[in-house]
Write a protein that holds these residues in place. Structure first.
Motif, short mmCIF file in Angstrom:
data_model
loop_
_atom_site.label_atom_id
_atom_site.label_comp_id
_atom_site.label_asym_id
_atom_site.label_seq_id
_atom_site.Cartn_x
_atom_site.Cartn_y
_atom_site.Cartn_z
N ASP A 80 0.84 -1.19 0.00
CA ASP A 80 0.00 0.00 0.00
C ASP A 80 0.88 1.25 0.00
OD1 ASP A 80 -1.82 2.04 0.43
OD2 ASP A 80 -2.91 0.99 2.01
N LYS A 81 0.78 2.04 -1.06
CA LYS A 81 1.62 3.24 -1.20
C LYS A 81 1.16 4.38 -0.30
CE LYS A 81 3.99 1.58 -4.78
NZ LYS A 81 5.46 1.35 -4.75
N LEU A 82 -0.06 4.27 0.23
CA LEU A 82 -0.64 5.35 1.02
C LEU A 82 -0.75 4.93 2.49
CD1 LEU A 82 -1.33 6.11 -1.92
CD2 LEU A 82 -3.48 7.08 -1.08
N ALA A 83 0.23 4.17 2.95
CA ALA A 83 0.23 3.71 4.34
C ALA A 83 1.65 3.79 4.88
CB ALA A 83 -0.30 2.28 4.43
N VAL A 120 4.40 4.52 15.47
CA VAL A 120 4.73 3.87 14.19
C VAL A 120 6.16 3.35 14.21
CG1 VAL A 120 5.02 4.19 11.70
CG2 VAL A 120 3.04 5.21 12.87
N LYS A 121 7.07 4.16 14.71
CA LYS A 121 8.48 3.79 14.67
C LYS A 121 8.81 2.58 15.53
CE LYS A 121 10.46 8.18 13.20
NZ LYS A 121 11.44 9.26 13.49
N ASP A 122 8.00 2.33 16.57
CA ASP A 122 8.28 1.15 17.40
C ASP A 122 7.45 -0.06 16.97
OD1 ASP A 122 5.73 1.40 18.45
OD2 ASP A 122 6.37 1.73 20.52
N GLY A 123 6.71 0.08 15.85
CA GLY A 123 5.97 -1.06 15.31
C GLY A 123 4.58 -1.27 15.88
N THR A 124 4.14 -0.39 16.78
CA THR A 124 2.83 -0.55 17.39
C THR A 124 1.70 -0.15 16.44
OG1 THR A 124 3.70 -0.13 19.61
CG2 THR A 124 1.33 0.20 19.30
N LEU A 125 1.95 0.89 15.64
CA LEU A 125 0.88 1.51 14.86
C LEU A 125 1.18 1.50 13.36
CD1 LEU A 125 -1.79 3.25 14.90
CD2 LEU A 125 -0.27 5.25 15.01
N ARG A 126 0.13 1.31 12.60
CA ARG A 126 0.16 1.48 11.14
C ARG A 126 -0.91 2.51 10.81
NH1 ARG A 126 1.39 -1.02 6.30
NH2 ARG A 126 -0.22 -1.13 4.67
N ILE A 127 -0.59 3.47 9.95
CA ILE A 127 -1.56 4.47 9.52
C ILE A 127 -1.88 4.23 8.05
CG2 ILE A 127 -2.02 6.93 9.18
CD1 ILE A 127 -0.08 7.52 11.48
N GLU A 128 -3.16 4.06 7.76
CA GLU A 128 -3.61 3.86 6.38
C GLU A 128 -4.47 5.04 5.97
OE1 GLU A 128 -3.71 -1.04 6.42
OE2 GLU A 128 -5.54 0.06 5.93
N TRP A 129 -4.07 5.70 4.92
CA TRP A 129 -4.78 6.87 4.41
C TRP A 129 -5.91 6.47 3.48
CZ3 TRP A 129 -4.81 12.18 4.78
CH2 TRP A 129 -5.39 12.88 3.73
N ARG A 130 -7.04 7.15 3.60
CA ARG A 130 -8.14 7.01 2.66
C ARG A 130 -8.50 8.39 2.14
NH1 ARG A 130 -6.76 2.56 3.93
NH2 ARG A 130 -8.06 0.82 4.69
N ASN A 131 -8.45 8.58 0.83
CA ASN A 131 -8.86 9.85 0.25
C ASN A 131 -10.37 10.02 0.39
OD1 ASN A 131 -6.62 11.38 -1.03
ND2 ASN A 131 -6.27 9.45 -2.12
#
Length: 264
Positions: A80-83, A120-131
């Motif tokens: 996913d390019k937007l995550a 995010v940097k510690d691997g706990t979170l992923r952010i996925e963008w939706r337009n």
């Protein structure tokens, strides 16, 4: 306060069809989470006249306010390019936003970088963008531009440029979107412009937009954190509590699963 009017076209209105995932219509579950809060929504007078909703109450109970069908909307696609963040992160924050939304910009500048740094940097979170473009043609331009920048691995750089202070006041005409792509470091601008107006970009944006309307989101920004709806550019503490509660729940689920395997 009165609900802002929505002047979007009939074409946009047609996109608001509830989506069905499996045999479950998740629009009802989405409305449970989003109905109590208002952020920005299309308005006939000003895009920024609607104030953020009240601070969302996030229970200390890990599963409070969580809708399992909404949790399944996380794509967890490593390509996913937007995550940003690992595909197998225990917590996924899905963000539905518009580049012309002032409160989305506030979240992007003030809160999101802190969440990236802390989780995010510690691997706990992923952010996925939706337009989720809701302010007309320029919103659509910016959304497709973001997608096109992503095809050259520059989505987050475009995101940062488009949400910089004063950026939305300059508008998102196609020349301006191209300038933002150049600022973001997109190398092949000819390809970018082709992608911007291509069928793939339009389809990708439409898919995100329909998903947002399908879960009952009518304003931006709107979020899901492991299935827990949060609307508006809420204080950082709101997101911190929701992320940590979701991480705790995920940890408990894994532990329970391991215990079940050990008992076999």
């Amino acid at each position: 306060m009165p609900t802002p009017k929505n002047p979007t076209s009939s074409k946009s209105a047609n996109a608001r069809k509830p989506l069905v995932y499996g045999a479950v219509v998740v629009v009802a579950a989405g409305l449970l989470g989003f109905a109590s809060y208002r952020a920005t929504a299309p308005d006939t007078t000003s895009q920024d006249t609607a104030a953020t909703g009240p601070a969302a109450e996030v229970s200390v109970e890990p599963d409070a306010g969580v809708h399992l069908e909404l949790e399944k909307l996380a794509r967890r696609d490593a390509d996913d390019k937007l995550a940003i963040g690992p595909a197998d992160a225990p917590v996924v924050l899905i963000e539905y936003a518009d580049f012309k939304c002032g409160y989305c910009g506030k979240f992007a500048r003030d809160t999101e970088p802190e969440l990236v740094e802390k989780y995010v940097k510690d691997g706990t979170l992923r952010i996925e963008w939706r337009n989720f473009p809701i302010f007309g043609e320029e919103s659509e331009n910016a959304a497709r531009g973001a997608w096109a920048a992503g095809q050259q691995d520059r989505f987050w750089e475009f995101h940062r440029a488009a949400y910089a202070e004063g950026a939305k006041e300059k508008g998102f005409g196609k020349d301006r979107v191209k300038a933002l792509a150049q600022e973001a470091g997109v190398k092949d601008l000819d390809r970018f412009m082709e992608d911007l107006d291509g069928d793939a970009a339009r389809a990708a944006v439409k898919k995100d937009q329909e998903q947002a309307y399908g879960i009952g989101a009518t304003s931006t920004p709107s979020f899901l954190i492991n299935g827990r709806p949060i609307a508006g550019a809420q204080p950082e503490e709101t997101f911190t509590r929701a992320i940590e509660a979701a991480a705790e729940q995920a940890k408990g689920t894994v532990t329970a699963g391991q215990g079940g395997e050990s008992a076999k």
